[in-house]
Write a protein that holds these residues in place. Structure first.
Motif: not given
Length: 273
Positions: A162-187
């Motif tokens: 939603a942040h990307g779709d709105a081209d929102d200027p607020v800085p966003f960060r995502l820290l994402y813990s996954a078991r393996t590269p195969d387990d990453v959602y929405f890669a």
């Protein structure tokens, strides 16, 4: 995420919503029961499926909300579970990403059995506090830190998208813990968001197997990992944390130790069957 064990979300500790958040909450659509038709179903990870639902009468939903799915057996037995929504905005198309729990009643059916054309009962949208809306709607220009463990990334992906779709200027960060590269959602989608015009940074941590040549060995998130990856407390970010109960409680405690305002930390935990 997989299944929401605490419907909605709570601040840590619970606190009244600030004026900017109240503006967003007023726009949250009303919930109700709906009939959903599965428009598409495909594997998201080895243990999870992405379901695209066409929901008759769906009022749209805010980024971060969830819904209930109710299954009814031929003998009349019903089972209802809550799932985070991976999409947001107006329209009647809803995206779920469901993680299969081995002993579950609902998730194995949704992951292994559901096919395009099947019908489901859904109730929603649900949840009011664990939501995000663009600065143009809320007036809140503080940076946003998302922290996900496993399938807890689902509602946070909805916020990032939603942040990307709105081209929102607020800085966003995502820290994402996954078991393996195969387990990453929405890669693929996450990588595209990194290159989009809305400011977005992705930090991946692998707990069991990292890609060859990865900058760090596979390991769980530590307090030091967290401190290095998130916005510092001095920038007063809004923080959304989603994952298993142990993950969420550990991360929330570390954030408070690092000086983050507990009133700015919103958490959601998953579990159930």
């Amino acid at each position: 995420m997989s299944e929401v064990s605490t419907p909605g979300a709570t601040a840590t500790p619970a606190a009244a919503a600030p004026p900017a958040a109240s503006a967003a909450l007023r726009a949250v659509p009303r919930s109700g029961w709906h009939v959903a038709t599965v428009a598409a179903a495909r594997r998201e990870t080895p243990n999870a499926s992405r379901l695209e639902l066409e929901v008759d009468g769906w009022p749209g939903n805010a980024a971060g909300q969830h819904l209930d799915v109710r299954l009814t057996a031929p003998d009349g037995y019903t089972a209802t579970r809550s799932y985070s929504i991976a999409s947001s905005g107006p329209g009647t198309r809803v995206t779920l990403a469901v993680d299969k729990l081995p002993d579950g009643e609902v998730s194995p059916y949704l992951v292994d059995e559901v096919r395009a054309g099947d019908m489901l009962e859904v109730h929603g949208p649900l949840g009011a506090f664990f939501v995000w809306a663009p600065v143009a709607e809320t007036g809140d220009a503080r940076p946003v830190q998302l922290i996900a463990g496993g399938s807890g990334v689902v509602p946070l992906f909805a916020m990032a998208q939603a942040h990307g779709d709105a081209d929102d200027p607020v800085p966003f960060r995502l820290l994402y813990s996954a078991r393996t590269p195969d387990d990453v959602y929405f890669a693929g989608e996450l990588q595209r968001l990194v290159g989009a015009s809305a400011p977005f940074r992705l930090d991946l941590v692998y707990t069991r197997r990292a890609p060859e040549g990865w900058r760090a060995p596979a390991a769980r998130i530590t307090r030091e990992t967290l401190e290095a990856a998130v916005f510092p407390a001095a920038e007063q970010p809004r923080v959304y944390v989603c994952g298993s109960t142990g993950f969420v409680e550990r991360v929330a405690d570390w954030l408070v130790e690092l000086g983050h305002d507990p009133r700015s930390i919103r958490t959601e935990r998953y579990g159930g069957t």
